[in-house]
Structures are given as C-alpha cells and as structure tokens.
Design a protein around this motif. Structure first.
Motif, short mmCIF file in Angstrom:
data_model
loop_
_atom_site.label_atom_id
_atom_site.label_comp_id
_atom_site.label_asym_id
_atom_site.label_seq_id
_atom_site.Cartn_x
_atom_site.Cartn_y
_atom_site.Cartn_z
N ALA A 58 -48.71 53.71 4.55
CA ALA A 58 -47.72 53.73 3.46
C ALA A 58 -47.04 52.38 3.33
CB ALA A 58 -46.69 54.83 3.71
N LEU A 59 -46.77 51.72 4.46
CA LEU A 59 -46.13 50.40 4.42
C LEU A 59 -47.03 49.40 3.69
CD1 LEU A 59 -43.85 48.47 5.32
CD2 LEU A 59 -45.14 48.10 7.45
N CYS A 60 -48.34 49.47 3.94
CA CYS A 60 -49.28 48.55 3.30
C CYS A 60 -49.47 48.88 1.81
CB CYS A 60 -50.63 48.59 4.01
SG CYS A 60 -50.60 47.93 5.69
N ASP A 61 -49.52 50.18 1.50
CA ASP A 61 -49.79 50.61 0.12
C ASP A 61 -48.56 50.54 -0.77
OD1 ASP A 61 -52.40 51.08 0.85
OD2 ASP A 61 -52.17 53.26 1.04
N ASN A 62 -47.38 50.81 -0.19
CA ASN A 62 -46.14 50.83 -0.97
C ASN A 62 -45.05 50.04 -0.24
OD1 ASN A 62 -47.10 52.97 -2.96
ND2 ASN A 62 -47.23 54.12 -1.02
N PRO A 63 -45.26 48.71 -0.11
CA PRO A 63 -44.32 47.91 0.68
C PRO A 63 -42.87 47.98 0.20
CG PRO A 63 -45.77 46.51 -0.62
CD PRO A 63 -46.33 47.89 -0.69
N LYS A 64 -42.67 47.98 -1.10
CA LYS A 64 -41.29 48.01 -1.61
C LYS A 64 -40.57 49.27 -1.17
CE LYS A 64 -38.48 47.71 -5.82
NZ LYS A 64 -37.60 48.83 -5.39
N GLU A 65 -41.19 50.41 -1.37
CA GLU A 65 -40.56 51.68 -1.03
C GLU A 65 -40.30 51.79 0.47
OE1 GLU A 65 -41.69 56.45 -1.13
OE2 GLU A 65 -42.66 55.07 -2.55
N GLU A 66 -41.29 51.41 1.29
CA GLU A 66 -41.15 51.55 2.73
C GLU A 66 -40.20 50.53 3.33
OE1 GLU A 66 -42.41 54.17 4.44
OE2 GLU A 66 -42.92 54.81 2.41
N ILE A 67 -40.21 49.31 2.81
CA ILE A 67 -39.28 48.29 3.32
C ILE A 67 -37.85 48.64 2.93
CG2 ILE A 67 -38.57 45.87 3.09
CD1 ILE A 67 -41.57 45.18 3.02
N ASP A 68 -37.65 49.20 1.76
CA ASP A 68 -36.33 49.67 1.37
C ASP A 68 -35.84 50.75 2.34
OD1 ASP A 68 -36.18 47.97 -0.77
OD2 ASP A 68 -36.66 49.47 -2.30
N ARG A 69 -36.77 51.61 2.79
CA ARG A 69 -36.42 52.65 3.78
C ARG A 69 -36.00 52.01 5.09
NH1 ARG A 69 -40.78 55.92 5.60
NH2 ARG A 69 -39.22 57.28 6.54
N ILE A 70 -36.72 50.98 5.51
CA ILE A 70 -36.40 50.31 6.77
C ILE A 70 -35.01 49.67 6.71
CG2 ILE A 70 -37.01 48.37 8.29
CD1 ILE A 70 -39.95 48.86 7.49
N ILE A 71 -34.78 48.94 5.63
CA ILE A 71 -33.50 48.23 5.49
C ILE A 71 -32.34 49.21 5.37
CG2 ILE A 71 -32.20 46.63 4.04
CD1 ILE A 71 -34.56 45.44 5.70
N ASP A 72 -32.55 50.30 4.63
CA ASP A 72 -31.51 51.32 4.49
C ASP A 72 -31.24 51.99 5.83
OD1 ASP A 72 -29.77 53.09 2.77
OD2 ASP A 72 -31.15 54.62 3.54
N PHE A 73 -32.30 52.28 6.59
CA PHE A 73 -32.17 52.91 7.90
C PHE A 73 -31.39 51.99 8.85
CE2 PHE A 73 -34.03 53.32 12.23
CZ PHE A 73 -33.61 54.61 12.52
#
Length: 281
Positions: free
Chosen positions: A213-228
């Motif tokens: 998911a991180l590779c396919d949807n970097p924006k969505e997953e990185i936003d999750r990381i930063i929010d977490f």
C-alpha cells in the motif's frame, strides 16, 4: 514539537528503510550510528542477541533501554551505562563494531549535549521487544511494517528466522523447510503485533503499515504515518516525502516460486492482511 519517540520494526527485508527515511526527513533524529538500510546499530548491539534474550529479566531489558535512551537523547553516559555499552559491543558477535563507534560512545561519556525531545529508531529486531519498549517509553509510538508474507518467505534475508525461531515455537529444520518456516515466522509475528495493538493499554500506539500500500498509494500511507506520529509538516515537505517509496523492489517475488509447499491456512492469512495473491486455490 512535544516529546516524541518513534520506533520502526518488522521482519528483516520488509521495506523499513523507506519508512525510516520518511521519519528521518520529517525531522526525527534516528541516530548517528546507522548502516546502509538505516538500522540503528546502538539498538542492534544492545538487543540483537538471542542468547542474552533467553536469560534476560525485564530489569535487564529495562536497563539496556535506559542506556539506549541516554545515548539517543544526547545525555551524558554514567559509568555503568558506558561500561555496559562497551561490554555489549565487544561480546555481541552478531554486530561487529568499527572504531568510530567507540569514539562516539566515549564522546557520550564526556560531553552532555542538548537533550533531544524528538527522536526514534529503525531496527527490525525491535518487533521482538514491542511490549518492553512501549512500557518503558510512555511517549513511544511503534510502526510495524508488513511486506507480502510470500515475498518474505522467499527472501534471502532469513537472519531473524535463525535467531528468533524459538520465540514462536518454530522448528529448526531450515534446510528443507526454510521458506515454509519463514512464512510461519511472518504469520506468527504479525499475529503477535495485532494482538498487542488490540490491548487497551496500547491503544493508538501501534501502526501496522502495509508495504504494498505504501508503494501503490504513497500519499495516503505517508499521511497516515505523519498523522500517527503527530508531526506537523508543511505541504512542501509532505510533497517531498511522497517521492520516497518509489521502487517497489522485490514485490511479487513469490510469483516465481511453487506455492504448494504452503498450506491453505497460511495462504488465507496472507490474503487477510490485504495482499491479493495470484495462485490456484
């Protein structure tokens, strides 16, 4: 920024380097003793030691965590902590040390730096100490990266299997069942993380990150990381982070192998974790 401690763990070879780079580029200090994959070698020396782990009491683990904390926060090492770190470096055969390591430890003994409030580390073996680090560091948040279990099964990186199989009651028949056992380790360790994450005392402190998911949807997953992590960043900085995952590397490696060596329950669990598999059921 408030006090924060971010830890990243996984099965070795799960793609944690990209996550470490994302966290590092977000302004989190992840260490001055790093290897190419950005593993924190201070943590490695202290904790990547199955023989020690088998005998260690919680007080022993907490003491080494206190040594690690002092080093990472830039605090002056007291003599006991200084001696422990040098002793560990010399005795841990799984993590040889270079001369600059001893210089850095000596510097921590002599110099008191400005204490860091925001720091963290990436080291795959952290997953074997999840409860201990969560209990020791009240401000810590843990990111667990999972790569497709079948890709992990056929990875050449099976060091954690050889070091920690006994923690999950996995047999030592590596010669004939190595890939089977590697998938078994991935499944059992993943289930352990899920179980811990569901405990009320660790609520909202564990993020399970799907590498595909991180590779396919970097924006969505990185936003999750930063929010977490709770790290405030500008949109300009976020846009740069979105470029980090990039190459998918060895995703879908499993398609080149015979999957009949695995049982149906193993394959079902891999799919239940969000990995769509292309095989005959």
């Amino acid at each position: 920024m408030d006090k924060k401690v971010i830890a990243i763990g996984a099965l070795g070879g799960s793609g944690t380097r990209a996550v470490a780079k994302i966290v590092k580029e977000s302004g989190v200090f992840i260490g001055d003793e790093l290897n190419g994959p950005l593993d924190n070698l201070i943590f490695t020396r202290l904790f990547k030691n199955p023989k020690w782990n088998k005998k260690a009491a919680i007080s022993d683990i907490n003491f080494r965590l206190s040594v690690f904390e002092k080093y990472m926060k830039g605090e002056k090492l007291d003599f006991r902590s200084f001696y422990e770190l040098l002793k560990v470096a010399k005795s841990n055969k799984l993590s040889p040390s270079r001369y600059n390591f001893y210089f850095n430890v000596l510097k921590r003994r002599a110099i008191l730096e400005k204490p860091r409030d925001v720091w963290g580390w990436k080291e795959p073996n952290t997953q074997f100490y999840i409860k201990e680090v969560l209990d020791y560091f009240p401000d810590l948040k843990y990111i667990h990266v999972i790569r497709n279990g079948l890709d992990m099964a056929f990875s050449t990186n099976k060091q954690q299997l050889h070091n920690w199989h006994w923690k999950f009651n996995i047999g030592k028949d590596f010669k004939n069942k190595e890939s089977f056992n590697q998938l078994d380790l991935w499944i059992r360790s993943t289930k352990k993380v899920i179980k811990i994450a569901q405990e009320e005392k660790y609520k909202n402190r564990i993020l399970i990150l799907n590498h595909t998911a991180l590779c396919d949807n970097p924006k969505e997953e990185i936003d999750r990381i930063i929010d977490f992590c709770g790290i405030p960043l500008s949109q300009e900085k976020l846009n740069k982070l979105y470029e980090i995952p990039g190459d998918k590397g060895s995703n879908d490696r499993y398609k080149n192998y015979d999957l009949s060596i695995f049982d149906s329950e193993q394959l079902k669990f891999v799919e239940s974790m969000g990995f769509n598999l292309n095989y005959k059921k």
